[in-house]
Write a protein that holds these residues in place. Sequence first.
Motif, mmCIF file in Angstrom:
data_model
loop_
_atom_site.group_PDB
_atom_site.id
_atom_site.type_symbol
_atom_site.label_atom_id
_atom_site.label_comp_id
_atom_site.label_asym_id
_atom_site.label_seq_id
_atom_site.Cartn_x
_atom_site.Cartn_y
_atom_site.Cartn_z
ATOM 1 N N TYR A 50 -4.020 -9.674 9.523
ATOM 2 C CA TYR A 50 -5.134 -8.762 9.820
ATOM 3 C C TYR A 50 -6.301 -9.570 10.374
ATOM 4 N N ARG A 94 9.776 -4.592 -0.533
ATOM 5 C CA ARG A 94 9.065 -5.201 0.601
ATOM 6 C C ARG A 94 8.091 -6.268 0.115
ATOM 7 N N GLY A 154 7.508 -0.538 8.404
ATOM 8 C CA GLY A 154 6.795 0.522 7.693
ATOM 9 C C GLY A 154 7.728 1.511 6.997
ATOM 10 N N MET A 155 7.311 1.919 5.812
ATOM 11 C CA MET A 155 8.060 2.932 5.073
ATOM 12 C C MET A 155 7.846 4.312 5.694
ATOM 13 N N ARG A 174 -0.104 -9.843 17.689
ATOM 14 C CA ARG A 174 -0.780 -9.507 16.431
ATOM 15 C C ARG A 174 -0.513 -10.559 15.379
ATOM 16 N N HIS A 213 8.751 -0.081 -1.632
ATOM 17 C CA HIS A 213 7.545 -0.890 -1.467
ATOM 18 C C HIS A 213 7.614 -2.163 -2.314
ATOM 19 N N LEU A 238 5.765 -5.257 11.169
ATOM 20 C CA LEU A 238 5.852 -4.797 9.790
ATOM 21 C C LEU A 238 6.812 -3.598 9.688
ATOM 22 N N GLU A 247 3.367 -3.058 17.762
ATOM 23 C CA GLU A 247 2.647 -2.139 16.878
ATOM 24 C C GLU A 247 1.155 -2.422 16.978
ATOM 25 N N THR A 248 0.340 -1.675 16.231
ATOM 26 C CA THR A 248 -1.101 -1.925 16.206
ATOM 27 C C THR A 248 -1.406 -2.833 15.008
ATOM 28 N N GLY A 249 -2.689 -3.051 14.741
ATOM 29 C CA GLY A 249 -3.085 -3.952 13.667
ATOM 30 C C GLY A 249 -2.565 -3.558 12.299
ATOM 31 N N GLY A 297 1.857 5.128 9.324
ATOM 32 C CA GLY A 297 1.486 4.248 8.226
ATOM 33 C C GLY A 297 1.068 5.097 7.030
ATOM 34 N N LYS A 317 3.500 -8.578 4.801
ATOM 35 C CA LYS A 317 2.213 -7.869 4.678
ATOM 36 C C LYS A 317 1.206 -8.848 4.084
ATOM 37 N N GLY A 347 0.844 -1.189 0.000
ATOM 38 C CA GLY A 347 0.000 0.000 0.000
ATOM 39 C C GLY A 347 0.877 1.235 0.000
ATOM 40 N N ARG A 405 7.394 4.789 8.966
ATOM 41 C CA ARG A 405 8.302 4.730 10.123
ATOM 42 C C ARG A 405 9.717 5.104 9.708
ATOM 43 N N ALA A 435 -0.442 -0.312 11.880
ATOM 44 C CA ALA A 435 0.433 0.875 11.941
ATOM 45 C C ALA A 435 1.541 0.668 12.958
ATOM 46 N N ASN A 436 2.687 1.287 12.712
ATOM 47 C CA ASN A 436 3.812 1.225 13.637
ATOM 48 C C ASN A 436 3.616 2.245 14.763
HETATM 49 C C1 LIG Z 1 1.279 -1.535 6.177
HETATM 50 C C2 LIG Z 1 1.516 -1.650 7.638
HETATM 51 C C3 LIG Z 1 2.225 -0.693 8.387
HETATM 52 C C4 LIG Z 1 2.666 0.618 7.806
HETATM 53 O O1 LIG Z 1 3.562 0.517 6.754
HETATM 54 P P1 LIG Z 1 3.814 1.759 5.807
HETATM 55 O O2 LIG Z 1 4.838 1.276 4.854
HETATM 56 O O3 LIG Z 1 4.307 2.864 6.665
HETATM 57 O O4 LIG Z 1 2.505 2.089 5.175
HETATM 58 C C5 LIG Z 1 2.499 -0.951 9.717
HETATM 59 N N1 LIG Z 1 2.058 -2.087 10.312
HETATM 60 C C6 LIG Z 1 1.350 -3.006 9.644
HETATM 61 C C7 LIG Z 1 0.912 -4.231 10.352
HETATM 62 C C8 LIG Z 1 1.055 -2.819 8.293
HETATM 63 O O5 LIG Z 1 0.328 -3.718 7.637
#
Ligand SMILES: *Cc1c(COP(=O)(O)O)cnc(C)c1O
Length: 330
Positions: free
Chosen positions: A180, A73, A235-236, A166, A70, A233, A209-211, A275, A175, A51, A238, A213-214
């Motif tokens: 999820y 990843r 995150g880009m 998680r 991305h 995950l 992290e959350t579901g 995120g 990812k 994403g 982050r 987002a970092n």
């Molecule tokens: C996609 C995602 C992120 C954020 O990643 P970005 O590259 O910053 O968008 C963080 N944690 C989880 C579990 C994700 O699926």
Amino acid sequence: MGQFGTEFCDHFAIARFKNNAWSNAAIEPLQPLALHPAAHVFHYASTCFEGFKAYKWDDGKAHIFRLADHIARMQRSAESLRLPIPDADLLASMVTDLVARQVDDIPAPPSSLYLRPTLIGTLENIGAAASPSTEAILFVLASPVGDYFAGGSKALKLLVETERARSTEQLGSTKTGGNYAAALGPTLEAKKKYGVDQVLFCPHGDVQETGAANFLVIGDNEIITKPLDSTFLHGMTRDSILKLAAENGYKVTEKNFTVSELLELVKSHEAALSGTAACLSPVGTLVYKDEEIKVRDGNAGPNTEKLRKALQDIQYGLAPDTHGWLTDVS
Ligand SMILES: *Cc1c(COP(=O)(O)O)cnc(C)c1O
């Protein structure tokens, strides 16, 4: 624009992997996929996605944020699921061809075009629980999305979950859909029971992290977050925020920290989720052991705002892209 993720451009990009090779990619009218009911993905969750966003500037061009990172990843996600690994050039041209075709559909910043490459295992074999899908479909969806903060950026409330994880050690940095699904039950329960927005997963006290987002802790001159490992995950957003923070004089500390340390830190530090969808969102309240704990005064803080603006200025073309993060498409 409808709710995030509910509106799509009328075309998408698609390529297929069969007989050990990728087909040529095509841009086609968006339409349902015909899949055999025995397709590997339906039974054994062989799926991963990406994403990221393209922003349309006053120059009339689209600018895709961190495209190559991305794609890299997504290749790692595919590899961890033993799916055919998308060729980087193939996927890059699928994305840029689609963006070029839909450039007129991209709303001006802070709105953008959200891009969703997805890879699914399509091998027709319900006896393949312990073997990989050697056939796959790769597609890219494009979805115009509005400003996440159109209703104002209110500070989020998170439940601190210290029992359940998680994801798993194997798939935490992949990812993939199953993660999820795993976070959904705990998140819905927490929303119902505590009225929180999200769950901060801290299995055995390890703040992860959350579901989707970092999690970052941000002080007036330091930023603290978990170091990259296989449990979460990478995150880009982050990564981008950490680089910008360092350039703005913040001390960047990537270290593991516990829930007790977090509760101590939030007396003086801000907290935020990062995120692609929401960029950097302030966290105002933590719920821990049935108790509400405020992050500083419970409101969005200046450091979170400052770092979010630093990143968005680059994405919106208001500050120079000194890192080579943007790919131009016209
Ligand atoms: C996609 C995602 C992120 C954020 O990643 P970005 O590259 O910053 O968008 C963080 N944690 C989880 C579990 C994700 O699926």
